[in-house]
Design an enzyme around this catalytic site. Structure first.
Site, PDB file in Angstrom:
ATOM      1  N   CYS A 112       0.828  -1.037   0.005  1.00  0.00           N
ATOM      2  CA  CYS A 112      -0.046   0.027  -0.257  1.00  0.00           C
ATOM      3  C   CYS A 112       0.768   1.159   0.034  1.00  0.00           C
ATOM      4  O   CYS A 112       0.285   2.470  -0.084  1.00  0.00           O
ATOM      5  CB  CYS A 112      -0.987  -0.018   1.256  1.00  0.00           C
ATOM      6  SG  CYS A 112      -1.965  -1.452   1.494  1.00  0.00           S
ATOM      7  N   HIS A 237      -3.658   7.101   3.285  1.00  0.00           N
ATOM      8  CA  HIS A 237      -3.932   5.637   2.502  1.00  0.00           C
ATOM      9  C   HIS A 237      -5.302   5.477   2.955  1.00  0.00           C
ATOM     10  O   HIS A 237      -5.644   5.487   4.329  1.00  0.00           O
ATOM     11  CB  HIS A 237      -3.055   4.701   2.844  1.00  0.00           C
ATOM     12  CG  HIS A 237      -3.302   3.483   2.477  1.00  0.00           C
ATOM     13  ND1 HIS A 237      -3.855   3.055   1.274  1.00  0.00           N
ATOM     14  CD2 HIS A 237      -3.046   2.116   3.138  1.00  0.00           C
ATOM     15  CE1 HIS A 237      -4.041   1.870   1.318  1.00  0.00           C
ATOM     16  NE2 HIS A 237      -3.692   1.157   2.458  1.00  0.00           N
ATOM     17  N   ASN A 267     -10.135  -0.400   0.593  1.00  0.00           N
ATOM     18  CA  ASN A 267      -8.939  -0.034   0.647  1.00  0.00           C
ATOM     19  C   ASN A 267      -8.449  -0.800  -0.656  1.00  0.00           C
ATOM     20  O   ASN A 267      -8.280  -1.868  -1.038  1.00  0.00           O
ATOM     21  CB  ASN A 267      -8.096  -0.921   1.793  1.00  0.00           C
ATOM     22  CG  ASN A 267      -6.886  -1.142   1.674  1.00  0.00           C
ATOM     23  OD1 ASN A 267      -6.046  -0.820   0.879  1.00  0.00           O
ATOM     24  ND2 ASN A 267      -6.140  -1.592   2.781  1.00  0.00           N
TER      25      ASN A 267
HETATM   26  N1  ACO Z   1     -17.884  -8.741  10.500  1.00  0.00           N
HETATM   27  C1  ACO Z   1     -18.089  -8.923  11.761  1.00  0.00           C
HETATM   28  N2  ACO Z   1     -17.173  -9.190  12.655  1.00  0.00           N
HETATM   29  C2  ACO Z   1     -16.024  -9.323  12.443  1.00  0.00           C
HETATM   30  C3  ACO Z   1     -15.433  -8.891  10.990  1.00  0.00           C
HETATM   31  C4  ACO Z   1     -16.687  -8.798  10.098  1.00  0.00           C
HETATM   32  N3  ACO Z   1     -16.473  -8.631   8.795  1.00  0.00           N
HETATM   33  N4  ACO Z   1     -14.286  -9.021  10.906  1.00  0.00           N
HETATM   34  C5  ACO Z   1     -13.829  -9.345  12.083  1.00  0.00           C
HETATM   35  N5  ACO Z   1     -14.821  -9.476  13.062  1.00  0.00           N
HETATM   36  C6  ACO Z   1     -14.823  -9.757  14.341  1.00  0.00           C
HETATM   37  C7  ACO Z   1     -13.477 -10.593  14.806  1.00  0.00           C
HETATM   38  O1  ACO Z   1     -13.731 -11.944  14.628  1.00  0.00           O
HETATM   39  C8  ACO Z   1     -13.678 -10.149  16.440  1.00  0.00           C
HETATM   40  O2  ACO Z   1     -14.557 -11.060  17.017  1.00  0.00           O
HETATM   41  P1  ACO Z   1     -13.771 -11.805  18.322  1.00  0.00           P
HETATM   42  O3  ACO Z   1     -13.450 -10.603  19.409  1.00  0.00           O
HETATM   43  O4  ACO Z   1     -14.982 -12.779  18.671  1.00  0.00           O
HETATM   44  O5  ACO Z   1     -12.591 -12.509  17.994  1.00  0.00           O
HETATM   45  C9  ACO Z   1     -14.409  -8.736  16.213  1.00  0.00           C
HETATM   46  O6  ACO Z   1     -15.113  -8.633  15.082  1.00  0.00           O
HETATM   47  C10 ACO Z   1     -13.163  -7.606  16.672  1.00  0.00           C
HETATM   48  O7  ACO Z   1     -12.177  -7.946  16.114  1.00  0.00           O
HETATM   49  P2  ACO Z   1     -11.026  -6.839  15.901  1.00  0.00           P
HETATM   50  O8  ACO Z   1      -9.847  -7.435  15.215  1.00  0.00           O
HETATM   51  O9  ACO Z   1     -10.772  -6.293  17.175  1.00  0.00           O
HETATM   52  O10 ACO Z   1     -11.587  -5.493  15.078  1.00  0.00           O
HETATM   53  P3  ACO Z   1     -10.870  -4.335  14.863  1.00  0.00           P
HETATM   54  O11 ACO Z   1     -11.706  -3.088  15.468  1.00  0.00           O
HETATM   55  O12 ACO Z   1      -9.353  -4.356  15.251  1.00  0.00           O
HETATM   56  O13 ACO Z   1     -11.235  -3.977  13.486  1.00  0.00           O
HETATM   57  C11 ACO Z   1      -9.912  -4.268  11.204  1.00  0.00           C
HETATM   58  C12 ACO Z   1     -10.605  -5.032  12.550  1.00  0.00           C
HETATM   59  C13 ACO Z   1     -11.019  -3.529  10.633  1.00  0.00           C
HETATM   60  C14 ACO Z   1      -9.362  -5.285  10.456  1.00  0.00           C
HETATM   61  C15 ACO Z   1      -8.904  -3.457  11.743  1.00  0.00           C
HETATM   62  O14 ACO Z   1      -8.108  -4.108  12.693  1.00  0.00           O
HETATM   63  C16 ACO Z   1      -7.968  -2.764  10.775  1.00  0.00           C
HETATM   64  O15 ACO Z   1      -8.457  -2.174  10.178  1.00  0.00           O
HETATM   65  N6  ACO Z   1      -6.808  -3.182  10.751  1.00  0.00           N
HETATM   66  C17 ACO Z   1      -5.861  -2.654   9.736  1.00  0.00           C
HETATM   67  C18 ACO Z   1      -6.027  -3.243   8.324  1.00  0.00           C
HETATM   68  C19 ACO Z   1      -5.354  -2.581   7.373  1.00  0.00           C
HETATM   69  O16 ACO Z   1      -5.810  -1.299   7.133  1.00  0.00           O
HETATM   70  N7  ACO Z   1      -4.736  -3.221   6.430  1.00  0.00           N
HETATM   71  C20 ACO Z   1      -3.925  -2.375   5.370  1.00  0.00           C
HETATM   72  C21 ACO Z   1      -2.910  -2.968   5.005  1.00  0.00           C
HETATM   73  S1  ACO Z   1      -3.722  -3.799   3.550  1.00  0.00           S
HETATM   74  C22 ACO Z   1      -2.453  -4.050   2.319  1.00  0.00           C
HETATM   75  O17 ACO Z   1      -1.262  -3.866   2.367  1.00  0.00           O
HETATM   76  C23 ACO Z   1      -2.668  -4.991   1.029  1.00  0.00           C
END
Ligand code: ACO
Length: 312
Positions: A112, A237, A267
């Protein structure tokens, strides 16, 4: 000799995949996706539109805006981790389609943050007067490496392409400062598996991104002896609205000074910053003389930021 942006372009596929559509595919909800990421829908390229097709469209658009012909392009840099194939590069594929046969061409892999790496590479060639006009494309067809059964990741990504033509600009315009970085210790948090699918430890990437985006954005402003108050516009980003907001808060700028396209495209990795830039230029949001900060992060882990003054 200052290197600046002469024109911008972008392309997104027509097909829209909404959060409601995803509810039928994995155990998720529109409400969860909106509140945790800010994403409402994303674009998905059909089988017949590959990475190079999107790159070509965005490139053509940027060259038209820059009023630069194919035979005036000296170098093509394509930032992508989802090329049509291992080789040849997307850069050579679009070189052929554009007819830019006087150019050198290569792809660049920094996930990214790839577009930031591309802009900074171009700046070196332009300022050293090695090359004059450089086409930089950020493009991804992430849908082809998305694990459509993994709700943790499949709700986040989309396809698209953005491009700029960079070249010499006047003394008080163009790229003023930059920062690039990488930390290979972060590889386990975000990578392509042996099955060619994207794996991500969202929580770890989130923590890193929140810190890095704010820090890098501020660093490029301070490097040129300016302050947060001098920033006219921020293009982070488009990974997650909560990460973007953290960068904005670090710069202490109001919401309307931050580009937000994540709700409609998700994204798009290396494409997210140049797509946003192109839309903001075309809508007149970015004006001559504006101090603009671009900041991104991605798999590697990698990161980069650029501060530039818009205009020729
Ligand atoms: N729908 C419903 N529930 C979900 C989903 C979904 N799509 N995805 C995850 N959950 C659940 C998880 O399983 C977890 O449940 P649990 O507590 O029972 O295990 C709960 O939601 C909370 O999960 P968290 O990981 O704490 O959620 P968070 O608030 O951190 O959000 C997210 C997750 C959106 C992925 C966030 O961590 C994030 O944005 N991370 C960065 C991702 C990113 O920007 N990557 C960029 C690089 S990509 C590249 O380089 C190609």
């Amino acid at each position: 000799m200052n290197a600046g942006i002469l024109g911008t372009g972008h392309f997104v596929p027509e097909r829209i995949l909404t959060n409601k559509d995803l509810e039928k595919m994995v155990d998720t909800s529109d409400e969860w996706i909106r509140t945790r990421t800010g994403i409402e829908e994303r674009r998905i390229a059909p089988d017949e539109i590959n990475t190079s097709d999107m790159a070509y469209e965005a490139a053509k658009n940027a060259m038209e805006e820059a009023k630069v012909n194919a035979d005036e392009i000296d170098l093509i840099l394509v930032a992508t981790v989802t090329g049509d194939m291992g080789f040849p590069s997307v850069a050579t594929q679009i070189q052929e389609r554009l007819g830019a046969f006087k150019s050198a061409a290569m792809d660049l892999s920094a996930a990214c943050a790839g577009f930031m790496y591309g802009m900074v590479t171009a700046k070196q060639f332009i300022e050293s007067e090695t090359y004059k006009n450089i086409l930089i494309v950020g493009v991804e067809k992430l849908s082809k490496i998305t694990n459509w059964e993994d709700r943790n990741t499949c709700v986040l990504f989309g396809d698209g392409a953005g491009a700029v033509v960079m070249g010499p600009v006047s003394d008080n315009r163009g790229v003023l400062s930059f920062e690039l970085g990488a930390d290979g210790r972060g590889i386990p948090h975000l990578y392509q598996t042996e099955e060619d699918l994207l794996y991500m430890n969202g929580r770890e990437v989130f923590k890193f991104a929140v810190r890095q985006m704010g820090e890098s954005a501020l660093n490029v402003v301070e490097k040129i002896g300016l302050t947060k108050n001098d920033v006219d516009y921020l293009i982070p980003h488009q990974a997650n609205i909560r990460i973007m907001e953290a960068a904005r808060e670090k710069l202490e700028i109001p919401k309307e000074k931050m580009s937000k396209k994540i709700h409609k495209y998700g994204n798009t990795s290396a494409a997210s910053i140049p797509i946003a830039l192109s839309e903001d230029v075309k809508s007149g949001t970015i004006k001559d003389g504006n101090l603009v900060v671009l900041v991104g992060f991605g798999g590697g882990l990698t990161w980069g930021a650029v501060a530039f003054r818009w205009g020729k």
